[in-house]
Write an enzyme that holds these catalytic residues in place. Structure first.
Site, PDB file in Angstrom:
ATOM      1  N   ASP A 105      36.877  44.636  40.834  1.00  0.00           N
ATOM      2  CA  ASP A 105      38.276  45.119  40.732  1.00  0.00           C
ATOM      3  C   ASP A 105      38.203  46.614  40.051  1.00  0.00           C
ATOM      4  OD1 ASP A 105      39.167  42.709  41.533  1.00  0.00           O
ATOM      5  OD2 ASP A 105      39.812  42.234  39.501  1.00  0.00           O
TER       6      ASP A 105
HETATM    7  N1  URA Z   1      36.983  38.163  39.258  1.00  0.00           N
HETATM    8  C1  URA Z   1      38.199  39.066  38.946  1.00  0.00           C
HETATM    9  O1  URA Z   1      39.394  38.525  39.086  1.00  0.00           O
HETATM   10  N2  URA Z   1      38.111  40.399  39.063  1.00  0.00           N
HETATM   11  C2  URA Z   1      36.743  40.959  39.287  1.00  0.00           C
HETATM   12  O2  URA Z   1      36.608  42.068  39.298  1.00  0.00           O
HETATM   13  C3  URA Z   1      35.886  39.788  39.515  1.00  0.00           C
HETATM   14  C4  URA Z   1      35.969  38.541  39.327  1.00  0.00           C
END
Ligand code: URA
Length: 259
Positions: A105
């Site tokens: 993310d």
């Molecule tokens: N889980 C999440 O919530 N975000 C990420 O970037 C990777 C795994």
């Protein structure tokens, strides 16, 4: 375009310093021609080190590890002009076709692999292979015993029960409090699992993917994987029969992992 030094480092597993000396001292040929300039461009051709041809797969592809900071988008280019993880890769490490393996993310930091090797990307991101991913997280308040128990027994994400492979409290890992390991990679999975139990993640960092850990790579920095790391990744591609994430739940440990 990768340099000869980069190509030799990736294909031989030598340290950059040793690879640099090997080139300078005339031990390296490309298609039979001695090449003594480490920074010269390398596009293709058979590299030999002291007369020994190096592995073709490692030679043809580029494999990188990036310690992604928050606020960078995991994509090759962004229509809205936002900063992408490719902006963090120095020109000397870039190669045509380089792309992130899976995604983090925008707000998540940590270990992100990039490669030109589409087969490896497929193997590492396909749910059938279930590569372990370990995250360290901080939540607005530390997880309660009840929240930990709820996570371990499984929470519903996209209509399916999910539970971590491992969940443990961290000590001496400021500002992180909890380590969570999952095998699947549903969109925002860790944050959503935590939301379900009423915890709000304030920072999240991936510290391990399969056999590879971030180690001391500074935030924002990228490096080429060594040959041993590439081989370890290849042998971690382990197809499994089910990808439902209903495994694990190992007991909590107070040990601090060392990414
Ligand atoms: N889980 C999440 O919530 N975000 C990420 O970037 C990777 C795994």
């Amino acid at each position: 375009m990768p340099s000869l030094l980069h190509a030799l480092t990736a294909a031989s597993g030598l340290s950059r310093r040793k690879a640099f000396s090997a080139i300078r001292e005339g031990y390296v040929t490309v298609d039979g021609e001695v090449r003594t300039e480490p920074s010269s461009e390398y596009e293709s051709g058979l590299i030999a080190l002291d007369g020994r041809l190096l592995d073709t797969a490692a030679r043809a592809h580029v494999y990188l590890m990036l310690n992604k900071p928050p606020d960078y988008i995991t994509t090759v280019s962004d229509e809205m002009g936002r900063r992408t993880v490719l902006d963090l890769i120095p020109a000397r490490l870039k190669a045509p076709g380089i792309h992130p393996v899976g995604r983090l993310d925008r707000d998540t930091s940590g270990l992100l692999l990039l490669t030109t090797d589409g087969d490896l990307t497929h193997a590492l991101t396909h749910p059938r292979f279930e590569i372990e991913k370990e995250y360290w997280l901080r939540s607005a308040t530390p997880l309660t015993d009840q929240q930990v128990a709820q996570l371990r027994s499984g929470v519903e994400i996209d209509g399916e029960p999910r539970r971590p492979l491992r969940l443990r409290r961290l000590i001496e890992a400021e500002p992180f409090q909890t380590s969570i390991t999952i095998r699947e990679g549903r969109n925002r999975q860790v944050r959503r699992m935590l939301e379900v139990v009423g915890a709000r993640v304030t920072s999240l960092r991936r510290v391990r993917e399969g056999p590879l850990t971030l180690g001391g790579l500074p935030e924002g920095a990228a490096r080429a994987l060594t040959r041993d790391e590439i081989e370890a990744l290849r042998s971690a591609e382990r197809p499994t029969k089910r990808g439902d994430g209903l495994r694990g739940g190992a007991p909590s440990s107070q040990r601090r992992p060392s990414p």
